[in-house]
Design a protein around this motif. Structure first.
Motif, short mmCIF file in Angstrom:
data_model
loop_
_atom_site.label_atom_id
_atom_site.label_comp_id
_atom_site.label_asym_id
_atom_site.label_seq_id
_atom_site.Cartn_x
_atom_site.Cartn_y
_atom_site.Cartn_z
N ALA A 724 -4.30 -1.50 -9.26
CA ALA A 724 -5.62 -2.09 -9.11
C ALA A 724 -5.57 -3.52 -8.63
CB ALA A 724 -6.38 -2.02 -10.44
N GLN A 725 -6.66 -3.92 -7.99
CA GLN A 725 -6.89 -5.30 -7.57
C GLN A 725 -8.39 -5.48 -7.41
OE1 GLN A 725 -5.18 -4.83 -3.34
NE2 GLN A 725 -7.14 -5.88 -3.03
N LEU A 726 -8.81 -6.69 -7.11
CA LEU A 726 -10.22 -6.97 -6.89
C LEU A 726 -10.56 -6.87 -5.41
CD1 LEU A 726 -10.59 -10.01 -9.30
CD2 LEU A 726 -11.41 -7.68 -9.67
N ALA A 727 -11.79 -6.47 -5.12
CA ALA A 727 -12.28 -6.34 -3.75
C ALA A 727 -13.66 -6.99 -3.69
CB ALA A 727 -12.35 -4.87 -3.34
N PRO A 728 -14.17 -7.28 -2.49
CA PRO A 728 -15.50 -7.90 -2.37
C PRO A 728 -16.61 -7.02 -2.90
CG PRO A 728 -14.24 -8.11 -0.32
CD PRO A 728 -13.49 -7.17 -1.20
N PRO A 729 -17.79 -7.61 -3.18
CA PRO A 729 -18.91 -6.86 -3.76
C PRO A 729 -19.41 -5.72 -2.87
CG PRO A 729 -19.27 -9.23 -3.93
CD PRO A 729 -18.09 -9.04 -3.04
N GLY A 766 -2.70 15.67 -6.82
CA GLY A 766 -3.58 14.91 -5.95
C GLY A 766 -3.56 13.44 -6.32
N ALA A 767 -3.52 12.55 -5.31
CA ALA A 767 -3.55 11.12 -5.53
C ALA A 767 -4.61 10.52 -4.62
CB ALA A 767 -2.17 10.49 -5.22
N GLY A 768 -5.24 9.45 -5.06
CA GLY A 768 -6.28 8.85 -4.25
C GLY A 768 -6.64 7.47 -4.71
N SER A 769 -7.64 6.89 -4.06
CA SER A 769 -8.10 5.55 -4.40
C SER A 769 -9.62 5.51 -4.36
CB SER A 769 -7.52 4.50 -3.45
OG SER A 769 -7.96 4.73 -2.11
N SER A 770 -10.20 4.54 -5.06
CA SER A 770 -11.65 4.43 -5.17
C SER A 770 -12.06 2.97 -5.24
CB SER A 770 -12.17 5.13 -6.43
OG SER A 770 -11.91 6.51 -6.41
N LEU A 771 -13.28 2.71 -4.80
CA LEU A 771 -13.92 1.41 -4.97
C LEU A 771 -15.02 1.57 -6.01
CD1 LEU A 771 -14.13 0.52 -1.21
CD2 LEU A 771 -13.19 -1.06 -2.90
N ILE A 779 -13.65 -3.37 -8.32
CA ILE A 779 -12.27 -2.92 -8.54
C ILE A 779 -11.92 -1.91 -7.46
CG2 ILE A 779 -10.72 -1.66 -10.07
CD1 ILE A 779 -12.29 -2.67 -12.44
N LEU A 780 -10.82 -2.15 -6.79
CA LEU A 780 -10.22 -1.15 -5.90
C LEU A 780 -9.00 -0.62 -6.64
CD1 LEU A 780 -9.63 0.34 -3.22
CD2 LEU A 780 -8.48 -1.73 -2.43
N PHE A 781 -9.00 0.68 -6.97
CA PHE A 781 -7.87 1.20 -7.72
C PHE A 781 -7.39 2.51 -7.14
CE2 PHE A 781 -11.26 3.49 -9.88
CZ PHE A 781 -10.67 4.71 -10.24
#
Length: 916
Positions: A724-729, A766-771, A779-781
């Protein structure tokens, strides 16, 4: 207590009387789904349904083969073949999910059960030829592309799916119940996913023989529903399917209910926080007269909050946190089940005994007329909403395909609903006495101790049809008005189905929780339906059922939502109830205490589910525990905070945040502003203006280095890795580009993460990412459940993927095109139902997006180039500042993870506290 004594007690108790409006039955007509049917010379049965409200077509393919067609020792073949059918065919040698995602398909998947395998997708009308070419090629030409590599890959994927299921709390139940409720040679006596040893032993000859024997067009129903005519459909189906050989005749199973006698019991320990009891009877299957009667019985006994089990065990006795019953109907038999989850510390034996008492009273007397009327209304209302959707589970194409496959009558749902309408209390009683009086299996799950002929013409398959094009959206415009008390009303009209969705949007959410009482917002919203100034919880549930309406309240980071979905004819009657639920909750003390205990139990459950464990601690680690967003991502709060809450806290929260100036009422569906506004003025006349508190969502810095947090889950069959990390609004100018970037990275089946861990390494199902949507920093994880012995290698690959997309391996033009197609071609299918429309408008309103956000979305997406995405990735993706959480069996994985040398490693508990 003996049933006769319990009956006397119940009859002596005063029954709550619903408001007069709810007493009369709601006239809900049986839906009609017109169709045209034709059969190709090779036996393929085709149904076509026209629906021109949106430029999409649902393609629904049902193969009449499931796990019951397998043999002992060769189980899991139907499900394995479902996966193999996605891996490419002779003339369409592409990963099917990726390719269909790429043309904008929605409601895209395939499933297998005991009786059938189905594949479905809803595609833009311009892409129908592409979808039919792909579907027909895997029906007729799969074996030309099937090889040992693909078999081994999909075998590994299926085995990881099996591990993932069994790694969840209560994951052992399906295997145990299946093996103990059916005779050893019954076609339902093994699970659909099969046995590990059978999957290991499956050879190329086994799977090719299985395909040749079961997947010919003579064993298939194809339904096309949407923006096309029967003539267009016939031309296309003849073109793509006509030259496929019919396949051999397939043997059909006859009904085999396997009714049991006596009571048989089993018990098992699992890593679960609460005792759960499963009780199962073998009963007649689908499309029998008994099915409708037992469905009604299940609803009355345990199908809703007004049901007998819920009211007795959850509300009155407070022995259970959930209590429900269901009638699961399959082709040759069914199972009626009761599911009871004991409150922590409660007497599970007493819970089970009382549930049996309730069952026996119902069997002795039958349902009351009002109970049966509500059950009928609930079932009929569910089917009335079917006409909103052409595809997916429960859509019109799904209904037609199921009926045609199992009964050869596409209208069989009408027969079922007529049986529902005609049922009497005596008929329901008789069905229960016949099938639930004997022959049950009881499983108690306890926590571990604390610790035909082809067409002559042929199709040239050397090249597929030309691609279609993105369809721009033209959503109904948003009309705005303001009530005299300052409440803003937004209406979007759609008249295709007699449905209206109401959503009161309150500017609150998890971010409105105080640091002392995290979870207060969501618990307050949860309690809205537990009682109002004039109605009890039971009266509310009774009235909702009588109106054919559904109610729910929800929270996210920034908002609270009070939702009601109603049938248009009942809207005027429903608005009075809706307004009272919003404005006048009474927060009954007894119900508060019950839900307080339920919430604490729910938090304990979250702390046993691997992904939930990670997402509970992630916000606090990323934002800081004192930040408005630093709470568990579920919004449930902490056990200590919930235990401290009082009813007065909920009252104060509701009084502070529920103000007309702090709210917007979003209405979508079959009504008009002229008809709606007077009704709303009357319903909300008592809501007084006032100022609401403000929220402080502070800006925080990104992590300054890589840190890996380890959470021990002893005995875990998999590790779950979250990065995880932070992303813009959500409303950043880069929001559209971020969606594309996430699609390439982990947001789609064909994304880099999924292709690496599932398709290339087959370490994961299955692997993936989400905002995570938010007004502040998001959060982008990424989430990657992987087999335990590959935890460290998988983490190393994930770190490499973050570095690659940030700079080492820029996004290619091909990846950009795939992401653009995914974002644009699927848009029409994302706004088909009233609920989907409402969600879209709610997003616009909550995050301050332009009113034409979705209508102009396609142009915005297509206007972005690879250079812009790579520049965004370089400044947004932070491979050296990632926060990682690994949930798994630390005895097996900790040393290897530390040995990677990726950064500082810290051990934490399930609350995020550092351990020595």
């Amino acid at each position: 207590m003996r049933p006769s004594m319990l009956l006397a007690l119940l009859l002596a108790m005063p029954m709550p009387v619903p408001p007069a409006a709810a007493q009369s039955a709601v006239d809900i007509p049986i839906p009609d789904i017109p169709y045209t049917k034709f059969v190709l010379k090779n036996g393929l049965t085709v149904l076509v349904h026209e629906d021109h409200k949106s430029p999409v077509v649902a393609v629904n393919t049902w193969y009449h083969v499931g796990s019951k067609n397998e043999k002992p020792g060769k189980t899991g073949f139907a499900h394995l073949f479902e996966h193999l059918m996605f891996s490419g065919s002779a003339n369409f040698d592409k990963t099917f999910l990726s390719a269909l995602e790429g043309i904008g398909a929605s409601d895209l998947n395939g499933t297998t059960n005991k009786d059938r395998t189905n594949y479905f997708e809803t595609v833009p009308a311009s892409m129908l030829d592409y979808a039919l070419f792909a579907e027909s090629d895997r029906m007729g030409h799969l074996l030309g592309a099937l090889d040992q590599k693909k078999l081994d890959l999909q075998r590994g994927v299926v085995q990881n799916e099996k591990r993932q299921r069994e790694n969840q709390p209560y994951g052992v139940v399906e295997q145990i119940v299946t093996g103990n409720t059916w005779p050893a040679n019954h076609p339902y006596s093994w699970t659909t996913i099969g046995a590990m040893e059978d999957l290991d032993a499956a050879s190329m000859k086994d799977v090719t023989d299985w395909f040749r024997g079961n997947y010919g067009p003579g064993n298939v129903v194809l339904v096309l529903a949407g923006d096309l005519t029967p003539a267009q459909a016939r031309e296309k189906v003849e073109k793509y399917y006509g030259d496929i050989p019919p396949g051999p005749p397939v043997a059909r199973q006859r009904a085999w209910i396997a009714k049991r006698s006596g009571t048989h019991r089993g018990s098992v320990q699992d890593r679960v926080p609460q005792t759960r009891i499963y009780r199962v009877w073998n009963v007649p299957g689908a499309d029998t007269p008994e099915e409708a009667l037992l469905d009604l019985a299940a609803h009355v006994l345990g199908g809703s909050k007004t049901s007998r089990l819920y009211q007795r065990l959850v509300v009155k006795e407070q022995l259970a946190t959930s209590a429900f019953s269901s009638d699961d109907s399959s082709e040759i038999a069914g199972q009626f089940g009761v599911n009871l989850t004991a409150r922590p510390g409660a007497d599970a034996a007493r819970m089970e005994r009382i549930a049996d008492e309730e069952l026996r009273v119902l069997m002795k007397t039958g349902p009351r007329e009002d109970e049966l009327r509500r059950a009928k209304t609930a079932i009929l209302a569910q089917y009335a909403r079917v006409v909103e959707r052409v595809g997916g589970f429960g859509g019109k194409s799904d209904m037609l395909a199921r009926c045609m496959t199992f009964t050869a009558d596409p209208d069989c749902y009408k027969t079922y609903l007529k049986r529902i309408q005609a049922a009497t209390p005596a008929m329901v009683k008789q069905a229960m006495l016949a099938w639930l009086g004997d022959g049950d299996y009881v499983l108690q799950v306890d926590p571990f101790p604390a610790g035909l002929a082809p067409t002559l013409t042929t199709l040239d398959r050397s090249k597929g049809p030309p691609p279609g094009h993105p369809e721009k959206l033209h959503l109904p415009p948003m009309q705005s008005a303001q009530l005299s008390n300052g409440l803003k009303v937004v209406l979007a009209e759609r008249h295709a189905a007699p449905v209206v969705n109401l959503s009161m949007m309150i500017d609150a959410g998890f971010a409105s929780d105080s640091h002392a009482l995290p979870g207060l917002a969501s618990l307050t919203l949860r309690m809205l339906e537990e009682g109002t100034r004039t109605r009890s919880s039971l009266q509310i549930g009774t009235e909702l059922e009588a109106l054919g309406a559904s109610f729910g309240a929800a929270t996210n980071l920034d908002g609270a939502f009070v939702n009601m979905n109603v049938l248009a004819p009942t809207l005027p009657r429903a608005l009075g109830l809706y307004a009272e639920l919003v404005l006048d909750p009474s927060f009954p003390q007894a119900d508060f205490e019950r839900l307080q205990r339920d919430r604490i139990a729910a938090i304990a459950r979250e702390k046993t589910v691997p992904r939930a464990m990670a997402l509970r601690v992630l916000p606090g680690l990323l934002y800081g525990k004192d930040h408005a967003y630093g709470l568990p991502l579920s919004g449930t709060g902490t056990e200590a905070a919930v235990a401290r809450m009082t009813r007065a806290d909920l009252v104060r929260y509701h009084q502070a945040w529920f103000k007309p100036g702090n709210a917007t009422l979003l209405v979508v569906g079959d009504t008009s502003m002229a008809a709606l506004k007077p009704l709303l003025e009357k319903a909300f006349a008592g809501w007084r203006q006032g100022a609401a508190p403000s929220k402080n969502v502070a800006q925080v810095a990104q992590p300054d280095k890589t840190v890996i947090y380890l959470i021990d889950r002893p005995g875990a069959l998999q590790s779950d890795i979250v990065g995880a990390q932070l992303a813009p609004p959500r409303n950043t100018p880069d929001a559209v580009a971020l969606n594309l970037l996430n699609d390439v990275f982990g947001g789609t089946f064909s994304s880099r993460l999924n292709m690496k861990l599932r398709e290339d390494k087959h370490w994961s199902y299955g692997a993936g990412s989400s905002l995570v949507a938010a007004r502040g920093q998001r959060i982008l994880f990424s989430g990657s459940p992987v087999q335990t012995d590959q935890t460290a290698p998988a983490l190393r690959e994930l770190v490499r993927e973050y570095a690659d997309i940030a700079s080492a391996r820029p996004i290619t033009q091909l990846e950009l095109k795939a992401a653009q197609d995914n974002e644009t071609l699927g848009l029409p299918g994302a706004f088909e139902t009233i609920a989907q429309l409402s969600n879209g408008y709610a997003t616009i309103l909550q995050y301050g997006l332009p009113e034409d956000y979705y209508d102009t979305y396609t142009d915005k997406v297509l206007g972005l180039g690879a250079a812009a995405l790579n520049a965004l990735a370089a400044r947004t993706m932070l491979p050296k500042q990632q926060l990682w959480i690994v949930v798994g069996d630390m005895r097996k994985v900790e040393a290897d993870v530390r040995g990677l040398g990726l950064g500082e490693v810290r051990k934490i508990d399930a609350d995020g506290n550092l351990l020595p």
